[in-house]
Design a protein around this motif. Structure first.
Motif, PDB file in Angstrom:
ATOM      1  N   LEU A 198       8.611   5.083  22.701  1.00 17.29           N
ATOM      2  CA  LEU A 198       8.364   5.736  21.413  1.00 17.29           C
ATOM      3  C   LEU A 198       8.744   4.872  20.209  1.00 17.29           C
ATOM      4  O   LEU A 198       8.067   4.873  19.183  1.00 17.29           O
ATOM      5  N   LEU A 199       9.851   4.119  20.354  1.00 20.11           N
ATOM      6  CA  LEU A 199      10.446   3.490  19.165  1.00 20.11           C
ATOM      7  C   LEU A 199      10.245   1.976  19.116  1.00 20.11           C
ATOM      8  O   LEU A 199      10.011   1.339  20.152  1.00 20.11           O
ATOM      9  N   GLU A 200      10.388   1.429  17.936  1.00 21.81           N
ATOM     10  CA  GLU A 200      10.221  -0.010  17.742  1.00 21.81           C
ATOM     11  C   GLU A 200      11.232  -0.779  18.588  1.00 21.81           C
ATOM     12  O   GLU A 200      12.324  -0.268  18.863  1.00 21.81           O
ATOM     13  N   GLY A 201      10.829  -1.972  19.022  1.00 22.76           N
ATOM     14  CA  GLY A 201      11.696  -2.758  19.902  1.00 22.76           C
ATOM     15  C   GLY A 201      11.661  -2.236  21.330  1.00 22.76           C
ATOM     16  O   GLY A 201      12.553  -2.526  22.116  1.00 22.76           O
ATOM     17  N   ASP A 202      10.651  -1.426  21.664  1.00 19.90           N
ATOM     18  CA  ASP A 202      10.508  -0.838  23.009  1.00 19.90           C
ATOM     19  C   ASP A 202      11.749  -0.066  23.418  1.00 19.90           C
ATOM     20  O   ASP A 202      12.302  -0.249  24.505  1.00 19.90           O
TER      21      ASP A 202
ATOM     22  N   GLY B  71       2.786   8.636  26.103  1.00 20.27           N
ATOM     23  CA  GLY B  71       1.470   8.299  26.657  1.00 20.27           C
ATOM     24  C   GLY B  71       1.034   6.895  26.258  1.00 20.27           C
ATOM     25  O   GLY B  71       0.070   6.360  26.804  1.00 20.27           O
ATOM     26  N   GLY B  72       1.736   6.290  25.292  1.00 22.93           N
ATOM     27  CA  GLY B  72       1.375   4.956  24.778  1.00 22.93           C
ATOM     28  C   GLY B  72       1.283   5.018  23.262  1.00 22.93           C
ATOM     29  O   GLY B  72       0.554   5.833  22.713  1.00 22.93           O
ATOM     30  N   MET B  73       2.053   4.162  22.573  1.00 23.39           N
ATOM     31  CA  MET B  73       2.113   4.200  21.111  1.00 23.39           C
ATOM     32  C   MET B  73       1.175   3.191  20.457  1.00 23.39           C
ATOM     33  O   MET B  73       1.016   3.197  19.236  1.00 23.39           O
ATOM     34  N   GLY B  74       0.571   2.325  21.278  1.00 21.46           N
ATOM     35  CA  GLY B  74      -0.334   1.337  20.704  1.00 21.46           C
ATOM     36  C   GLY B  74      -0.477   0.164  21.647  1.00 21.46           C
ATOM     37  O   GLY B  74       0.259   0.050  22.637  1.00 21.46           O
ATOM     38  N   SER B  75      -1.403  -0.725  21.336  1.00 19.78           N
ATOM     39  CA  SER B  75      -1.713  -1.816  22.265  1.00 19.78           C
ATOM     40  C   SER B  75      -2.414  -2.940  21.507  1.00 19.78           C
ATOM     41  O   SER B  75      -2.876  -2.741  20.383  1.00 19.78           O
ATOM     42  N   TYR B  76      -2.482  -4.101  22.138  1.00 24.13           N
ATOM     43  CA  TYR B  76      -3.169  -5.218  21.491  1.00 24.13           C
ATOM     44  C   TYR B  76      -3.883  -6.067  22.535  1.00 24.13           C
ATOM     45  O   TYR B  76      -3.590  -5.986  23.741  1.00 24.13           O
ATOM     46  N   SER B  77      -4.843  -6.852  22.058  1.00 30.71           N
ATOM     47  CA  SER B  77      -5.523  -7.829  22.923  1.00 30.71           C
ATOM     48  C   SER B  77      -5.730  -9.091  22.093  1.00 30.71           C
ATOM     49  O   SER B  77      -5.750  -9.033  20.857  1.00 30.71           O
ATOM     50  N   ASP B  78      -5.889 -10.239  22.763  1.00 37.04           N
ATOM     51  CA  ASP B  78      -5.979 -11.497  22.019  1.00 37.04           C
ATOM     52  C   ASP B  78      -7.408 -12.071  22.099  1.00 37.04           C
ATOM     53  O   ASP B  78      -8.185 -11.724  22.992  1.00 37.04           O
ATOM     54  N   SER B  79      -7.696 -13.001  21.177  1.00 38.53           N
ATOM     55  CA  SER B  79      -9.078 -13.479  21.038  1.00 38.53           C
ATOM     56  C   SER B  79      -9.579 -14.255  22.256  1.00 38.53           C
ATOM     57  O   SER B  79     -10.776 -14.345  22.492  1.00 38.53           O
ATOM     58  N   ASN B  80      -8.645 -14.832  23.059  1.00 39.09           N
ATOM     59  CA  ASN B  80      -9.100 -15.572  24.257  1.00 39.09           C
ATOM     60  C   ASN B  80      -9.163 -14.662  25.486  1.00 39.09           C
ATOM     61  O   ASN B  80      -9.349 -15.117  26.606  1.00 39.09           O
ATOM     62  N   HIS B  81      -8.980 -13.360  25.267  1.00 42.73           N
ATOM     63  CA  HIS B  81      -9.087 -12.339  26.316  1.00 42.73           C
ATOM     64  C   HIS B  81      -7.924 -12.358  27.296  1.00 42.73           C
ATOM     65  O   HIS B  81      -7.928 -11.630  28.280  1.00 42.73           O
ATOM     66  N   LEU B  82      -6.941 -13.240  27.051  1.00 41.61           N
ATOM     67  CA  LEU B  82      -5.687 -13.211  27.820  1.00 41.61           C
ATOM     68  C   LEU B  82      -4.643 -12.566  26.903  1.00 41.61           C
ATOM     69  O   LEU B  82      -4.970 -12.077  25.842  1.00 41.61           O
TER      70      LEU B  82
ATOM     71  N   ARG C 260       4.569   3.408  15.259  1.00 38.37           N
ATOM     72  CA  ARG C 260       5.350   2.177  15.454  1.00 38.37           C
ATOM     73  C   ARG C 260       4.682   1.055  14.684  1.00 38.37           C
ATOM     74  O   ARG C 260       3.517   0.752  14.918  1.00 38.37           O
ATOM     75  N   HIS C 261       5.452   0.440  13.773  1.00 36.31           N
ATOM     76  CA  HIS C 261       4.853  -0.627  12.969  1.00 36.31           C
ATOM     77  C   HIS C 261       4.987  -1.999  13.637  1.00 36.31           C
ATOM     78  O   HIS C 261       4.392  -2.961  13.187  1.00 36.31           O
ATOM     79  N   ASP C 262       5.796  -2.096  14.704  1.00 35.07           N
ATOM     80  CA  ASP C 262       6.065  -3.435  15.260  1.00 35.07           C
ATOM     81  C   ASP C 262       4.970  -3.917  16.232  1.00 35.07           C
ATOM     82  O   ASP C 262       4.947  -5.108  16.576  1.00 35.07           O
ATOM     83  N   ILE C 263       4.067  -3.027  16.641  1.00 36.58           N
ATOM     84  CA  ILE C 263       3.098  -3.412  17.675  1.00 36.58           C
ATOM     85  C   ILE C 263       2.158  -4.520  17.156  1.00 36.58           C
ATOM     86  O   ILE C 263       1.543  -4.377  16.102  1.00 36.58           O
TER      87      ILE C 263
END
Ligand code: GLY
Length: 436
Positions: free
Chosen positions: A215-219, A225-236, A415-418
């Motif tokens: 739930l909170l910043e810094g994990d 259920g999941g607070m956010g996610s990211y992916s990178d431009s090289n797909h890794l 969460r702003h840190d994601i």
């Protein structure tokens, strides 16, 4: 093509947006009036997504040609079996295939039986005999409820369970609830999600994403259920190598073949593997039989080819790798949730969303558990909406997501840190330390 979407969350809003862009005529069954899905749909039915007879009857009445099942609960209920019997093909496995997600012991046993790498040391218990001794032998352990628990059935030593005795008690409560419990060795590393589509033979991977369950910043804080996610431009992901991706995809391809042998029919739909990069290589945490929420919001906005064509090919059994092309962009998704989410949601508050301003900020929005009433939008008890920034770099994507968030107002939390450079750097350094 008349397509039925089952489910009313941000995952379904995201899938439906792409299908409509690809030319589908959308019909939706959802629990609450999701404004995004309502706008995209030719017609929608407000009903439980597990009311299989009602959904099947409505689908027949509307002349549905293909059903897409968003969440896991209807899969567990056997919605695909029933729709198939009614002559409606589906994207999603049968009840038997969905055991990949709905039974934690099924998947561990499957990997073991077919000699597929990635399993931890594990044991399935149906009564309490020997649990304490097994926990003591493992030292650090993971306890998994056998059945579906909405992401809250897994507890780890050192994080949720402070002693063997607490582990024992939790394991016994799982047996009482679900009839069995899986006790496993604890992996240490960085988790990542590989979401694949398959027609039962060909398996197509997609860019990797990483969810943030805490739930909170810094994990920190409780699991969500999941607070956010990211992916990178090289797909890794910034802490992974191509060979990590290849190992995860290879495991998934082998599991797909094993499922066909075990269930007697091809597995059709999504195989979403939760993997972890450890000092001993890539290991399997679990599989889900549907797309990840939020992780699908990192993937489909990058898909340059037709998802509808891929779904048709899954049904016809002629899926090919050339059907999926993803743009080389980074994405960051941040979920807006009601205050108290993860502990005790303070729901039912008005939510102000300026869609035009979000779009002008270069971000996308997908609605989740919000309710559109005559006098406006209100929060529910679960996650409210996802804001997605897309850019050439992770930091550009993260800044766009933050700009988008400025145009959502209410009794909310996020969460702003994601996806921030500091958070990503911490993950890179952590895995470097683990892998040596
Ligand atoms: N990202 C967690 C899930 O979809 O289960």
């Amino acid at each position: 093509m008349k397509v039925l979407m089952v489910g009313g969350g941000a995952r379904e809003h995201c899938i439906a947006s792409k299908l409509v862009e690809d030319g589908a005529e959308l019909y939706t069954v959802m629990n609450n009036k999701n404004p995004g899905l309502a706008k995209l749909s030719t017609e929608f039915l407000l009903a439980s997504d597990t009311d299989v007879p009602k959904i099947t009857g409505w689908a027949l009445e509307k002349g549905i040609q293909m059903a897409v099942i968003g969440p896991e609960a209807p899969l567990e209920k056997g919605i695909v079996d029933e729709l198939t019997e009614a002559g409606i093909p589906s994207i999603g496995p049968t009840k038997s295939g969905a055991r990949l997600e709905t039974s934690k012991s099924f998947t561990r046993d499957l990997l073991e039986k077919y000699n597929i790498p990635g399993n931890p040391k594990f044991k399935v218990f149906k009564d309490s005999e020997g649990i304490r001794e097994y926990l003591e032998g493992l030292g650090e352990f993971v306890i998994k409820d056998e059945g579906l628990c909405g992401g809250k059935g897994v507890k780890l030593s050192g994080e949720h369970l402070a002693s063997v005795e607490e582990g024992y008690e939790y394991a016994v409560s799982c047996i009482h609830k679900s009839g069995a419990v899986v006790v496993e060795e604890k992996f240490v590393g960085e988790e990542f999600s590989l979401q694949c589509l398959t027609d039962g033979e060909t398996v197509i991977g997609s860019p990797l994403a990483q969810d943030h369950k805490r739930l909170l910043e810094g994990d920190k804080g409780p699991n969500t259920g999941g607070m956010g996610s990211y992916s990178d431009s090289n797909h890794l992901l910034p802490f992974l190598k191509q060979e990590d991706y290849d190992v995860a995809l290879d495991i998934t391809k082998h599991v797909c073949q094993a499922l066909k042998q075990e269930c007697g029919i091809p597995y059709k739909g999504v195989m979403y593997g939760g993997f972890i990069a450890t000092k001993n290589g890539v290991k399997l945490v679990e599989y889900n039989a549907r797309y990840g929420d939020p992780e699908i919001m990192n993937i489909l906005p990058l898909l340059e080819t037709s998802l509808l064509d891929m779904f048709k090919a899954i049904i016809d059994g002629n899926l090919s790798e050339s059907m999926a092309k993803f743009s080389n962009k980074a994405t960051v998704c941040k979920y807006v949730v009601p205050v108290g989410y993860g502990v005790k949601s303070e729901a039912g508050y008005p939510l102000e969303v300026n869609e035009e301003a979000i779009e002008a900020a270069g971000a996308k929005i997908y609605y989740a558990a919000v309710d559109l009433r005559d006098d406006g939008l209100y929060t529910g008890t679960s996650r409210s909406l996802g804001i997605i920034g897309i850019g050439d770099t992770l930091s550009e994507a993260e800044q766009k997501a933050e700009k988008g968030l400025e145009h959502v107002k209410g009794h909310i939390f996020m969460r702003h840190d994601i996806g921030t450079p500091e958070a990503i750097e911490r993950k890179i350094e952590r895995l470097k330390g683990i892998r040596g």
